[in-house]
Write a protein that holds these residues in place. Structure first.
Motif, short mmCIF file in Angstrom:
data_model
loop_
_atom_site.label_atom_id
_atom_site.label_comp_id
_atom_site.label_asym_id
_atom_site.label_seq_id
_atom_site.Cartn_x
_atom_site.Cartn_y
_atom_site.Cartn_z
N THR A 137 52.08 33.99 35.14
CA THR A 137 51.54 33.75 36.48
C THR A 137 52.64 34.01 37.48
O THR A 137 53.76 33.49 37.34
CB THR A 137 51.03 32.31 36.64
OG1 THR A 137 50.03 32.06 35.65
CG2 THR A 137 50.44 32.09 38.03
N LYS A 163 53.60 33.99 41.67
CA LYS A 163 53.23 33.49 43.00
C LYS A 163 54.21 34.07 44.00
O LYS A 163 55.36 34.34 43.68
CB LYS A 163 53.26 31.97 43.04
CG LYS A 163 52.20 31.36 42.16
CD LYS A 163 52.15 29.87 42.28
CE LYS A 163 51.04 29.37 41.37
NZ LYS A 163 50.94 27.94 41.38
N GLY A 164 53.75 34.26 45.24
CA GLY A 164 54.60 34.77 46.29
C GLY A 164 54.97 36.23 46.11
O GLY A 164 56.03 36.66 46.57
N ASP A 175 45.13 38.43 41.54
CA ASP A 175 45.28 36.98 41.40
C ASP A 175 46.67 36.56 40.88
O ASP A 175 46.92 35.38 40.67
CB ASP A 175 44.19 36.41 40.51
CG ASP A 175 44.26 36.90 39.07
OD1 ASP A 175 45.14 37.72 38.75
OD2 ASP A 175 43.42 36.46 38.26
N GLY A 176 47.56 37.53 40.65
CA GLY A 176 48.92 37.20 40.24
C GLY A 176 49.07 36.86 38.77
O GLY A 176 50.10 36.34 38.37
N THR A 177 48.05 37.15 37.97
CA THR A 177 48.16 36.85 36.55
C THR A 177 48.36 38.13 35.74
O THR A 177 47.90 39.20 36.11
CB THR A 177 46.92 36.12 36.00
OG1 THR A 177 45.78 36.97 36.15
CG2 THR A 177 46.69 34.81 36.73
#
Length: 129
Positions: free
Chosen positions: A49, A51-52, A84-86
């Motif tokens: 995952t 983020k940012g 979705d960042g995954t």
């Protein structure tokens, strides 16, 4: 002029602090065979995952490093950035963690890219076994 310079510096500091740094996480090694022989298996990646992630990122490059034996190349992969960042488990293959004795600390590095330009880097480490 000095107050203007101070104001500009304060604004630049505030603007950079407002931008979140990219972060990387993974919950475990996934469903890989146990390995403590020093001869890694070729396996699918764990789920990641991010983020940012900076706007404009088109690809994420991931590399695994054994912090106890940094010269060994565990490989990694290059993947298209998802909205979705995954990054799902099994998206690419790499050489599994496999210390010949005891526990080693392994670190994944994710690099956000747009074309040949690096936009950001994030790291996440975990011990194995």
């Amino acid at each position: 002029m000095r107050p203007i310079t101070t104001l500009i510096a304060a604004f630049a500091l505030t603007a950079s602090a407002a931008q979140a740094e990219m972060s990387l996480s993974f919950n475990g090694w996934g469903n890989i065979p146990s390995c403590t022989t020093g001869r890694p298996n070729t396996v699918g990646n764990p789920a990641f995952t991010l983020k940012g992630v900076p706007a404009g990122t088109t690809r994420i490059h991931l590399r695994l490093k054994d912090l106890d034996v940094p010269s060994y190349n565990h490989g990694g992969g290059k993947v298209k950035m998802s909205s979705d960042g995954t990054i799902p488990a099994g998206t690419f293959k790499y050489k599994s963690p496999c210390p010949p004795s005891g526990r080693h600390t392994y670190e994944w590095t994710a690099t956000a890219k747009k074309g040949g330009k690096t936009l950001a880097t994030a790291k996440a480490a975990r011990q194995y076994p």
